[in-house]
Design a protein around this motif. Structure first.
Motif, PDB file in Angstrom:
ATOM      1  N   MET A   1     -37.324  46.063-127.172  1.00  0.00           N
ATOM      2  CA  MET A   1     -37.493  44.880-127.965  1.00  0.00           C
ATOM      3  C   MET A   1     -36.295  44.759-128.893  1.00  0.00           C
ATOM      4  SD  MET A   1     -40.673  43.831-130.390  1.00  0.00           S
ATOM      5  CE  MET A   1     -41.748  43.928-129.006  1.00  0.00           C
ATOM      6  N   ALA A   2     -35.690  43.610-128.923  1.00  0.00           N
ATOM      7  CA  ALA A   2     -34.518  43.396-129.760  1.00  0.00           C
ATOM      8  C   ALA A   2     -34.913  43.293-131.221  1.00  0.00           C
ATOM      9  CB  ALA A   2     -33.813  42.110-129.328  1.00  0.00           C
ATOM     10  N   THR A   3     -34.054  43.753-132.076  1.00  0.00           N
ATOM     11  CA  THR A   3     -34.291  43.614-133.506  1.00  0.00           C
ATOM     12  C   THR A   3     -33.065  42.979-134.136  1.00  0.00           C
ATOM     13  OG1 THR A   3     -33.471  45.816-134.001  1.00  0.00           O
ATOM     14  CG2 THR A   3     -35.833  45.605-133.651  1.00  0.00           C
ATOM     15  N   PHE A   4     -33.261  42.350-135.253  1.00  0.00           N
ATOM     16  CA  PHE A   4     -32.140  41.811-136.005  1.00  0.00           C
ATOM     17  C   PHE A   4     -32.410  42.012-137.474  1.00  0.00           C
ATOM     18  CE2 PHE A   4     -33.721  37.895-137.923  1.00  0.00           C
ATOM     19  CZ  PHE A   4     -34.912  37.708-137.243  1.00  0.00           C
ATOM     20  N   ARG A   5     -31.374  41.923-138.250  1.00  0.00           N
ATOM     21  CA  ARG A   5     -31.502  42.107-139.690  1.00  0.00           C
ATOM     22  C   ARG A   5     -31.006  40.838-140.374  1.00  0.00           C
ATOM     23  NH1 ARG A   5     -32.516  47.112-141.129  1.00  0.00           N
ATOM     24  NH2 ARG A   5     -31.531  47.054-143.161  1.00  0.00           N
ATOM     25  N   HIS A   6     -31.690  40.461-141.409  1.00  0.00           N
ATOM     26  CA  HIS A   6     -31.253  39.310-142.191  1.00  0.00           C
ATOM     27  C   HIS A   6     -31.577  39.568-143.648  1.00  0.00           C
ATOM     28  CE1 HIS A   6     -35.480  38.426-141.349  1.00  0.00           C
ATOM     29  NE2 HIS A   6     -35.481  37.726-142.458  1.00  0.00           N
ATOM     30  N   GLY A   7     -30.857  38.908-144.499  1.00  0.00           N
ATOM     31  CA  GLY A   7     -31.070  39.112-145.929  1.00  0.00           C
ATOM     32  C   GLY A   7     -32.085  38.137-146.486  1.00  0.00           C
ATOM     33  N   ILE A   8     -32.903  38.612-147.383  1.00  0.00           N
ATOM     34  CA  ILE A   8     -33.886  37.788-148.073  1.00  0.00           C
ATOM     35  C   ILE A   8     -34.144  38.447-149.420  1.00  0.00           C
ATOM     36  CG2 ILE A   8     -35.929  38.938-147.145  1.00  0.00           C
ATOM     37  CD1 ILE A   8     -37.150  36.123-146.786  1.00  0.00           C
ATOM     38  N   ASN A   9     -34.634  37.726-150.360  1.00  0.00           N
ATOM     39  CA  ASN A   9     -34.875  38.282-151.694  1.00  0.00           C
ATOM     40  C   ASN A   9     -33.603  38.892-152.280  1.00  0.00           C
ATOM     41  OD1 ASN A   9     -37.513  37.504-151.448  1.00  0.00           O
ATOM     42  ND2 ASN A   9     -38.235  39.514-150.794  1.00  0.00           N
ATOM     43  N   HIS A  10     -32.630  38.054-152.538  1.00  0.00           N
ATOM     44  CA  HIS A  10     -31.370  38.474-153.160  1.00  0.00           C
ATOM     45  C   HIS A  10     -30.580  39.436-152.297  1.00  0.00           C
ATOM     46  CE1 HIS A  10     -32.769  36.385-156.691  1.00  0.00           C
ATOM     47  NE2 HIS A  10     -33.885  37.088-156.646  1.00  0.00           N
ATOM     48  N   GLY A  11     -30.574  39.233-150.977  1.00  0.00           N
ATOM     49  CA  GLY A  11     -29.744  40.032-150.092  1.00  0.00           C
ATOM     50  C   GLY A  11     -30.343  41.344-149.636  1.00  0.00           C
TER      51      GLY A  11
ATOM     52  N   SER B   1     -38.676  42.213-135.751  1.00  0.00           N
ATOM     53  CA  SER B   1     -38.603  42.274-134.296  1.00  0.00           C
ATOM     54  C   SER B   1     -38.721  40.880-133.712  1.00  0.00           C
ATOM     55  CB  SER B   1     -39.742  43.141-133.749  1.00  0.00           C
ATOM     56  OG  SER B   1     -39.592  44.468-134.142  1.00  0.00           O
ATOM     57  N   LEU B   2     -37.890  40.603-132.728  1.00  0.00           N
ATOM     58  CA  LEU B   2     -38.002  39.356-131.992  1.00  0.00           C
ATOM     59  C   LEU B   2     -39.119  39.496-130.977  1.00  0.00           C
ATOM     60  CD1 LEU B   2     -34.256  38.600-131.271  1.00  0.00           C
ATOM     61  CD2 LEU B   2     -35.765  37.337-132.789  1.00  0.00           C
ATOM     62  N   VAL B   3     -39.930  38.477-130.855  1.00  0.00           N
ATOM     63  CA  VAL B   3     -41.018  38.459-129.885  1.00  0.00           C
ATOM     64  C   VAL B   3     -40.567  37.583-128.724  1.00  0.00           C
ATOM     65  CG1 VAL B   3     -43.423  37.821-129.489  1.00  0.00           C
ATOM     66  CG2 VAL B   3     -42.729  38.765-131.701  1.00  0.00           C
ATOM     67  N   ALA B   4     -40.571  38.141-127.508  1.00  0.00           N
ATOM     68  CA  ALA B   4     -40.139  37.401-126.319  1.00  0.00           C
ATOM     69  C   ALA B   4     -41.277  36.535-125.803  1.00  0.00           C
ATOM     70  CB  ALA B   4     -39.680  38.367-125.231  1.00  0.00           C
ATOM     71  N   MET B   5     -40.999  35.232-125.666  1.00  0.00           N
ATOM     72  CA  MET B   5     -41.996  34.279-125.188  1.00  0.00           C
ATOM     73  C   MET B   5     -41.420  33.508-124.011  1.00  0.00           C
ATOM     74  SD  MET B   5     -43.757  31.050-127.136  1.00  0.00           S
ATOM     75  CE  MET B   5     -44.647  32.056-128.294  1.00  0.00           C
ATOM     76  N   CYS B   6     -42.230  33.315-122.971  1.00  0.00           N
ATOM     77  CA  CYS B   6     -41.805  32.541-121.812  1.00  0.00           C
ATOM     78  C   CYS B   6     -41.646  31.079-122.222  1.00  0.00           C
ATOM     79  CB  CYS B   6     -42.807  32.677-120.674  1.00  0.00           C
ATOM     80  SG  CYS B   6     -42.343  31.722-119.207  1.00  0.00           S
ATOM     81  N   CYS B   7     -40.496  30.505-121.909  1.00  0.00           N
ATOM     82  CA  CYS B   7     -40.217  29.119-122.293  1.00  0.00           C
ATOM     83  C   CYS B   7     -40.954  28.114-121.405  1.00  0.00           C
ATOM     84  CB  CYS B   7     -38.718  28.859-122.273  1.00  0.00           C
ATOM     85  SG  CYS B   7     -37.941  29.123-120.678  1.00  0.00           S
ATOM     86  N   VAL B   8     -41.582  28.575-120.327  1.00  0.00           N
ATOM     87  CA  VAL B   8     -42.309  27.674-119.439  1.00  0.00           C
ATOM     88  C   VAL B   8     -43.810  27.717-119.716  1.00  0.00           C
ATOM     89  CG1 VAL B   8     -42.833  27.123-117.023  1.00  0.00           C
ATOM     90  CG2 VAL B   8     -40.545  27.903-117.661  1.00  0.00           C
ATOM     91  N   CYS B   9     -44.404  28.915-119.641  1.00  0.00           N
ATOM     92  CA  CYS B   9     -45.863  29.013-119.746  1.00  0.00           C
ATOM     93  C   CYS B   9     -46.359  29.496-121.111  1.00  0.00           C
ATOM     94  CB  CYS B   9     -46.404  29.934-118.653  1.00  0.00           C
ATOM     95  SG  CYS B   9     -45.959  31.673-118.857  1.00  0.00           S
TER      96      CYS B   9
ATOM     97  N   GLY C   1     -52.323  43.537-133.933  1.00  0.00           N
ATOM     98  CA  GLY C   1     -52.789  43.267-135.284  1.00  0.00           C
ATOM     99  C   GLY C   1     -51.811  42.468-136.123  1.00  0.00           C
ATOM    100  N   VAL C   2     -51.101  41.539-135.484  1.00  0.00           N
ATOM    101  CA  VAL C   2     -50.133  40.701-136.198  1.00  0.00           C
ATOM    102  C   VAL C   2     -50.424  39.237-135.914  1.00  0.00           C
ATOM    103  CG1 VAL C   2     -48.299  42.427-136.113  1.00  0.00           C
ATOM    104  CG2 VAL C   2     -48.467  40.740-134.298  1.00  0.00           C
ATOM    105  N   ARG C   3     -49.954  38.388-136.797  1.00  0.00           N
ATOM    106  CA  ARG C   3     -49.995  36.945-136.558  1.00  0.00           C
ATOM    107  C   ARG C   3     -48.620  36.520-136.091  1.00  0.00           C
ATOM    108  NH1 ARG C   3     -53.554  33.193-138.314  1.00  0.00           N
ATOM    109  NH2 ARG C   3     -51.777  31.898-138.818  1.00  0.00           N
ATOM    110  N   LEU C   4     -48.582  35.727-135.044  1.00  0.00           N
ATOM    111  CA  LEU C   4     -47.293  35.299-134.494  1.00  0.00           C
ATOM    112  C   LEU C   4     -46.689  34.133-135.263  1.00  0.00           C
ATOM    113  CD1 LEU C   4     -47.974  35.675-130.682  1.00  0.00           C
ATOM    114  CD2 LEU C   4     -46.579  37.123-132.153  1.00  0.00           C
ATOM    115  N   VAL C   5     -47.505  33.416-136.014  1.00  0.00           N
ATOM    116  CA  VAL C   5     -46.990  32.286-136.794  1.00  0.00           C
ATOM    117  C   VAL C   5     -45.994  32.825-137.813  1.00  0.00           C
ATOM    118  CG1 VAL C   5     -47.606  30.482-138.431  1.00  0.00           C
ATOM    119  CG2 VAL C   5     -49.087  30.939-136.487  1.00  0.00           C
ATOM    120  N   GLY C   6     -44.802  32.286-137.785  1.00  0.00           N
ATOM    121  CA  GLY C   6     -43.773  32.691-138.730  1.00  0.00           C
ATOM    122  C   GLY C   6     -42.905  33.846-138.250  1.00  0.00           C
ATOM    123  N   ASN C   7     -43.262  34.492-137.134  1.00  0.00           N
ATOM    124  CA  ASN C   7     -42.425  35.560-136.588  1.00  0.00           C
ATOM    125  C   ASN C   7     -41.305  34.957-135.748  1.00  0.00           C
ATOM    126  OD1 ASN C   7     -43.490  37.964-137.561  1.00  0.00           O
ATOM    127  ND2 ASN C   7     -45.094  38.017-136.010  1.00  0.00           N
TER     128      ASN C   7
END
Length: 91
Positions: A1-11, A17-25, A52-58
């Motif tokens: 699973m790919a991961t990325f880092r980004h700054g938030i809360n003053h850097g 984690s990126l969640v892979a979703m099929c663009c068709v189904c 045990g996670v919500r996908l909204v906002g991920n």
């Protein structure tokens, strides 16, 4: 699973984690528990329950599940054959 880092809360770096979703189904790729196991594609609801996670906002990355990829490649193969046939007739 790919991961990325980004700054938030003053850097301050936050890893997500990126969640892979099929663009068709719209199926979501389940996390692998063993290296080398085939991908498993499940519904969004099943993913949320399983991990045990919500996908909204991920963050999502879009790809093709194995079924949609196979279907797409078959359609492309048919299109190429049809174009090849027409090109031979025209030439």
């Amino acid at each position: 699973m790919a991961t990325f880092r980004h700054g938030i809360n003053h850097g301050a770096p936050i890893s997500a984690s990126l969640v892979a979703m099929c663009c068709v189904c719209g199926l979501v790729r389940a996390r692998k528990t063993v290296d080398g196991e085939p991908d498993r594609w499940i519904s969004k609801r099943a993913y949320e329950r399983m991990y045990g996670v919500r996908l909204v906002g991920n963050p999502f990355t879009h790809t093709y599940c194995s079924g949609c990829h196979t279907d797409f490649m078959q359609r492309m193969r048919s299109s190429r054959q049809a174009l090849s046939y027409l090109a031979k007739r025209a030439g």
